[in-house]
Design an enzyme around this catalytic site. Sequence first.
Site, PDB file in Angstrom:
ATOM      1  N   CYS A   1       3.703  -3.945 -10.074  1.00 51.53           N
ATOM      2  CA  CYS A   1       3.436  -5.363  -9.924  1.00 51.53           C
ATOM      3  C   CYS A   1       4.203  -5.920 -11.769  1.00 51.53           C
ATOM      4  CB  CYS A   1       2.704  -6.039  -9.993  1.00 51.53           C
ATOM      5  SG  CYS A   1       1.279  -5.467  -8.575  1.00 51.53           S
TER       6      CYS A   1
ATOM      7  N   ARG B   1       9.880  -6.495 -10.013  1.00 51.25           N
ATOM      8  CA  ARG B   1       8.994  -5.353 -10.101  1.00 51.25           C
ATOM      9  C   ARG B   1       7.790  -5.199  -9.053  1.00 51.25           C
ATOM     10  NH1 ARG B   1       7.946  -2.053 -14.530  1.00 51.25           N
ATOM     11  NH2 ARG B   1       5.623  -1.138 -13.882  1.00 51.25           N
TER      12      ARG B   1
ATOM     13  N   TRP C   1       3.468  -7.023  -6.508  1.00 45.85           N
ATOM     14  CA  TRP C   1       3.637  -6.592  -4.904  1.00 45.85           C
ATOM     15  C   TRP C   1       2.734  -5.842  -4.413  1.00 45.85           C
ATOM     16  CZ3 TRP C   1       3.844  -1.454  -2.871  1.00 45.85           C
ATOM     17  CH2 TRP C   1       4.746  -1.144  -1.416  1.00 45.85           C
TER      18      TRP C   1
ATOM     19  N   ASN D   1      -1.445  -4.389 -12.831  1.00 47.85           N
ATOM     20  CA  ASN D   1      -0.743  -3.569 -12.213  1.00 47.85           C
ATOM     21  C   ASN D   1      -1.533  -2.447 -12.099  1.00 47.85           C
ATOM     22  OD1 ASN D   1       1.257  -2.111 -11.372  1.00 47.85           O
ATOM     23  ND2 ASN D   1       2.279  -1.454 -13.187  1.00 47.85           N
ATOM     24  N   GLY D   2      -1.357  -2.057 -10.628  1.00 45.96           N
ATOM     25  CA  GLY D   2      -2.363  -0.638 -10.537  1.00 45.96           C
ATOM     26  C   GLY D   2      -2.909  -0.717  -8.969  1.00 45.96           C
TER      27      GLY D   2
ATOM     28  N   GLU E   1      22.441   9.040  -0.367  1.00 47.73           N
ATOM     29  CA  GLU E   1      22.371   7.966  -1.525  1.00 47.73           C
ATOM     30  C   GLU E   1      23.158   6.388   0.010  1.00 47.73           C
ATOM     31  OE1 GLU E   1      22.042   5.312  -4.074  1.00 47.73           O
ATOM     32  OE2 GLU E   1      20.669   6.895  -2.831  1.00 47.73           O
TER      33      GLU E   1
ATOM     34  N   LYS F   1      21.094   2.877   0.678  1.00 43.66           N
ATOM     35  CA  LYS F   1      21.840   1.883  -0.260  1.00 43.66           C
ATOM     36  C   LYS F   1      21.877   0.856   1.245  1.00 43.66           C
ATOM     37  CE  LYS F   1      21.257   2.000  -3.263  1.00 43.66           C
ATOM     38  NZ  LYS F   1      20.185   3.195  -3.638  1.00 43.66           N
TER      39      LYS F   1
ATOM     40  N   GLU G   1      18.013   0.057   2.244  1.00 45.45           N
ATOM     41  CA  GLU G   1      17.159  -0.950   1.488  1.00 45.45           C
ATOM     42  C   GLU G   1      17.602  -2.551   1.051  1.00 45.45           C
ATOM     43  OE1 GLU G   1      16.243   0.006  -2.587  1.00 45.45           O
ATOM     44  OE2 GLU G   1      18.234   1.580  -2.495  1.00 45.45           O
TER      45      GLU G   1
ATOM     46  N   HIS H   1      23.110  19.691  16.183  1.00 45.95           N
ATOM     47  CA  HIS H   1      22.216  19.618  16.004  1.00 45.95           C
ATOM     48  C   HIS H   1      20.394  18.687  17.008  1.00 45.95           C
ATOM     49  CE1 HIS H   1      23.333  23.692  15.702  1.00 45.95           C
ATOM     50  NE2 HIS H   1      23.649  22.851  14.168  1.00 45.95           N
TER      51      HIS H   1
ATOM     52  N   LYS I   1      11.535  -2.271  -8.036  1.00 49.37           N
ATOM     53  CA  LYS I   1      12.712  -2.049  -8.437  1.00 49.37           C
ATOM     54  C   LYS I   1      11.396  -1.030  -8.664  1.00 49.37           C
ATOM     55  CE  LYS I   1      16.043  -0.749 -10.666  1.00 49.37           C
ATOM     56  NZ  LYS I   1      16.893  -0.198  -9.559  1.00 49.37           N
TER      57      LYS I   1
END
Length: 607
Positions: A2, A27, A73, A99-100, A480, A484, A487, A503, A602
């Site tokens: 947050c 955030r 968040w 925040n936490g 990567e 991208k 997300e 496989h 983020k």
Amino acid sequence: MCGIIGYCGPRPAAPILIEGLKRLEYRGYDSAGICVADHEVLTVFKKKGKIAELRKVVPAKLPGCYGIGHTRWATHGEVNDINAHPHVDEKNDIAIVHNGIIENYTSLREKLEEEGHVFHTQTDSEVIAYLIADLYEGDLERAVKQAVQLLKGTYGIVCMHRNEPGLLIGARNGSPLVLGIGDDEMFLGSDVTAIIAHTKQVVYVEDGEVVAVRADGFITTDLRDRSVDKKVETITWELQEIEKEGFDHFMQKEIFEQSQTILRALQGRLDHENGTGKLDGLNMSKQELHSIERVKIFAAGTSYHAGLLASYLLENIARIPCTTELASELRYRNPLVERNTVYFAVSQSGETADTLYAMRELQRKGARVLGICNVVGSTIPRESDGGVYIHSGPEIAVASTKAFTSQLTAFYLFTLLMARMRHMSLDQGRVFIRHLESVPDLVSATLAKAGELKVLAKKYSVAQDFLFLGRGTNYPVALEGALKLKEISYIHAEGYSAAEIKHGPIALINEKTPSLFLVPNDSLRDKVISNMKEVKARKGKVIAISVEGDNEVADIADDVFAVPAADELIHPFLMVVPLQLLAYYCALELGRDVDQPRNLAKSVTVE
Ligand code: AGP
């Protein structure tokens, strides 16, 4: 996770809080709220959704020159107006933003409910306001100190009491908190982006510290009231760096900044005369660097992919055994810390909880942990034993792009430094430097062809599933690329070593599932071409990221994006940029919120 903010000074607090929350929105953007006090009355406005929704409900002229704010968040309790912060106690005396995660909130809540208190939200954070109110005897700072000692978990808290006008109390354990020193006004924030528009003079609050803030000053103490001297530091970033500067999205801006940011990561770190790298921040003597027998890297998400790629470089070029692990797994598997082993914690934000706690666990076991980070003054660099700042400038888009290529740059420099201390000759070192110095221009040349990826995105953004395939150093790049796309476009995508799909994953191949192959002209090119043919044989659509003039690849693939020819050493830089752009344009095609994709944030400051 947050974003929290606080302001006290001569100016109306509301517009300052909302402007700061807008900068912290990356955030967490599930809901937002502010609380402002005027004449000993706390007024709270909170709303589900982005800051724009909050702006609609906050009166233009709201009296009150001190207050707090929050952008969320969600961790506990659904996304709605009630669960949004700030939270107040039953008598509306105290307001808090947090925040936490409070891990023992249920037992604390049950105890308070037994005493007759009635809670209104599903959050873990609300219990903090109730605890402080329960312990309050006219001294907010005292009550906060008593309350936080009952909490288990992580917190960055700012709170206020209607009977103590102009006072904000901040406390930290595990989640970041920064104090901003203005002219006759003070700011508190989860990070400097909330403060930089007003001042560059900041103080970083550490775990276990409590800061009492008034417009004319602040006092930092620990939980036993011992005074703590704090160093005032200066933010090195400029405000416009956290603006879009004419781009449509931060992600677009950050992708197109990469030739400059890679150059910045190289600046002052190439020793041409001795053909080696210079990384003075490692805090290690030449003898200590030479005695390194093993490197272990840990991180999360995109940073993990950069670390994984580095393991190929360090083993192959510097001939040092190197492994890369997910920080969240490393932390709890009781790792053995061996002699002459150096650990790297890789983190753009420098605040990712999984990586931070893994670092602390390793340091407890006597490990030397170096950081590769971007945010100056964040927790990992401050607590690590040394490291490298990648100097990418603020990365605002949730999807990390420029930080990845700058993290790679830092690892290339470290690889060069290690190799030159072992078997690499002066001439070989100088050749390595020449290749590294060619990267910014080659990246610019690749970016100049972005339009081709816009066309590919139009064609392939209809896909429900997508495979990204590469070998060697391009396997982490494939991971990567898949991350991208996932997300920001929400298309299901998987990255694999191109050899691995036979496989099992090759069972996913059909005409609707495109496979993107990274096929540079390196020593594994022919192997990758065989893998492409295996997919074509099953009517799979093949997109190839190859090198200009490679007609054989062009004949096999359905679509090709060609990067400029370059030495195999630096291919990863050129291979990842088209994948960033493809994801960006696919997300645009699908009308996604590119900079703030759903469910993400983020900096992941909770486990
Ligand atoms: C990448 O685009 C994501 N934002 C995410 O995976 C990120 O890389 C991860 O959370 C690690 O963040 P850090 O580099 O700040 O530690």
